[in-house]
Enzyme design. Sequence first.
Site, PDB file in Angstrom:
ATOM      1  N   SER A 154       0.829  -1.200   0.000  1.00 37.82           N
ATOM      2  CA  SER A 154       0.000   0.000   0.000  1.00 37.82           C
ATOM      3  C   SER A 154       0.869   1.258   0.000  1.00 37.82           C
ATOM      4  CB  SER A 154      -0.930  -0.058   1.220  1.00 37.82           C
ATOM      5  OG  SER A 154      -1.925   0.910   1.155  1.00 37.82           O
ATOM      6  N   ASP A 318      -8.814  -6.390  -4.587  1.00 37.35           N
ATOM      7  CA  ASP A 318      -8.410  -5.109  -3.997  1.00 37.35           C
ATOM      8  C   ASP A 318      -8.903  -3.977  -4.906  1.00 37.35           C
ATOM      9  OD1 ASP A 318      -7.164  -2.889  -2.940  1.00 37.35           O
ATOM     10  OD2 ASP A 318      -5.154  -3.768  -2.893  1.00 37.35           O
ATOM     11  N   HIS A 351      -8.082  -5.133  -0.121  1.00 36.97           N
ATOM     12  CA  HIS A 351      -6.779  -4.528   0.150  1.00 36.97           C
ATOM     13  C   HIS A 351      -6.083  -5.196   1.339  1.00 36.97           C
ATOM     14  CE1 HIS A 351      -3.729  -1.528  -0.204  1.00 36.97           C
ATOM     15  NE2 HIS A 351      -3.998  -0.941   0.932  1.00 36.97           N
ATOM     16  N   ASP A 352      -6.866  -5.617   2.314  1.00 40.00           N
ATOM     17  CA  ASP A 352      -6.320  -6.284   3.498  1.00 40.00           C
ATOM     18  C   ASP A 352      -5.533  -7.550   3.169  1.00 40.00           C
ATOM     19  OD1 ASP A 352      -6.982  -4.577   5.503  1.00 40.00           O
ATOM     20  OD2 ASP A 352      -8.776  -5.656   6.167  1.00 40.00           O
TER      21      ASP A 352
END
Lengths: 374, 209
Positions: A154, A318, A351-352
Amino acid sequence: MLEKNSVGIVAAQTAHFEQALTLKSGAVLPQFDLVYETYGKLNADQSNAVLICHALSGTHHVAGKYSADDKYPGWWDNLIGPGKPLDTNNFFVIGVNNLGGCHGSTGPSSINPANGQPWGAEFPVLTVEDWVASQAMLADYLGIKQLAAVVGGSLGGMQALQWTLAYPERVRHALVIASAPNLTAQNMAFNEVARQAIITDPEFHGGDYYAHGVVPRRGLRIARMLGHITYLSDDAMGAKFGRKLKDGIRYSFDAEFEMESYLRYQGDKFAGEFDANTYLRMTRALDYYDPALAFDNDLSAALKTVQASFLVVSFTSDWRFSPARSREIVKALLDNERTVSYAEVTAAHGHDAFLMPDAHYHAILRTYLDKVRV
Amino acid sequence: MSQTAQNNVNITNYALQFRQDFAIISNWVGFGSKVLDLGCGDGELLQFLRLSLEVKGYGVEKDDANWLACMENGSNVIQMDLEDGLSGFEDQSFDTVILSQTLQAMHNTEEIVQEMLRVGREVIVTFPNFGYWRNRLQITNGRMPVSKTLPYQWYDTPNVHLCTINDFDQFCKNHKISILERCVITNSQTVHFMPNLLGNLAMYRLKAA
């Protein structure tokens, strides 16, 4: 209890820098501290150092525990340790809390030496470029001329990319995970809503809430709740909570759905431990990062000076840092005939996913890192 | 001879012995050139070209297990689906683009060939020749061919666009593709006589006309 393959009990250290650091904005930090942790041993020729760059709310506490009965290990403990994909038997791993943070490195809640008061609103706005410059000073401090790798997910991935631009000779490999070469308007829009939640909280006091003995909890809480929605995919939220109710419909605005209590719990937890001024600055650094801007928005031109080898990884679900954004980085590297591999991991977590111990994802990192010569 | 050179020779001999198609491909690829291998599998061909010709190679592979095997073999590998085209690659940015025994499994056959010609100055395509006599024999006997080169049953095959050498020649003519060289092999032997009947594997070196 410590699990197998843990780096064990760790302790943070502080590096103090007396040199002034001129930031991209032109502001000057007269002196600063960086708090960091290390795992594994630096080898004799200092060739096995790997820097971990954290994302929005990360810290220097990447792996291990502070005591045997510590409830949670560092935030990327599943990746780092003896025998783990980032193997501390081979690598000397460094975790650092970024400048402007709220976990020990100099930030808005630190004391401003000029007046003996917390910096608060006076603390400058930072950029990814500033973080990388300060991380390079930490590398100097640790006696490391060249990093074997810089790894980040990220916002951390942006720092890994920036390392290869700012210090092409000082980094051999960049692992850019679930990241992007800049944020889209939609992505920045989430940051703006998060900041507005904080700034319009009556207890924000223009950023000088320390003096009032309060914190803008409500704003920070909402900012975090919003963030958590965007870090998960629709499917992952559906699988985790679906429309499940805690105890039936009560015709109220309480947390009746399990999803609501999850978000409230995450928001409360975060608001209790994170600094609002830091949150504002972390999101701003995300917004501003755009290495192609100075090259007429031509990312390939921006990446011309890159020397490092790259592993770029994205996750199919994501949507905040979508695979298409990672492919832009890959294309710019290919255009420059750089050494690059790209993996698009099928994952449900959104995204995690970059923090999850998915077997294939970890096999990718392990296979790549095993080839990194030290 | 250095140890590395010795290793290269051994690897070359090894491949010559077992993969005649690799040897032919290596004759069509320049030393130190830039190569893109589409559907690169475990990266064996790229590794061979890297060790024998020091090419700057990239593989494209969709499958997770193959991606890992390719990385394990030390090749650069980009995970993507060839059916989506080659939008991540600039025009004429590779010396050679290779599609080795994958053409028959593509849905967007015309698109991928055009994309290869766009990205590569030269293109190498190899595919199992459906006109090979053993395939014809099985058809004559009323069954879909199953062989070492076509090891699938009709109901579980990834091969959706099988063709003969004559078909592909016509395809190139229709699409204005220049055939620079063509080589047909059966059991590692080059076939010159009646290749569409006696050849098992067809190999083409192509260029946009």
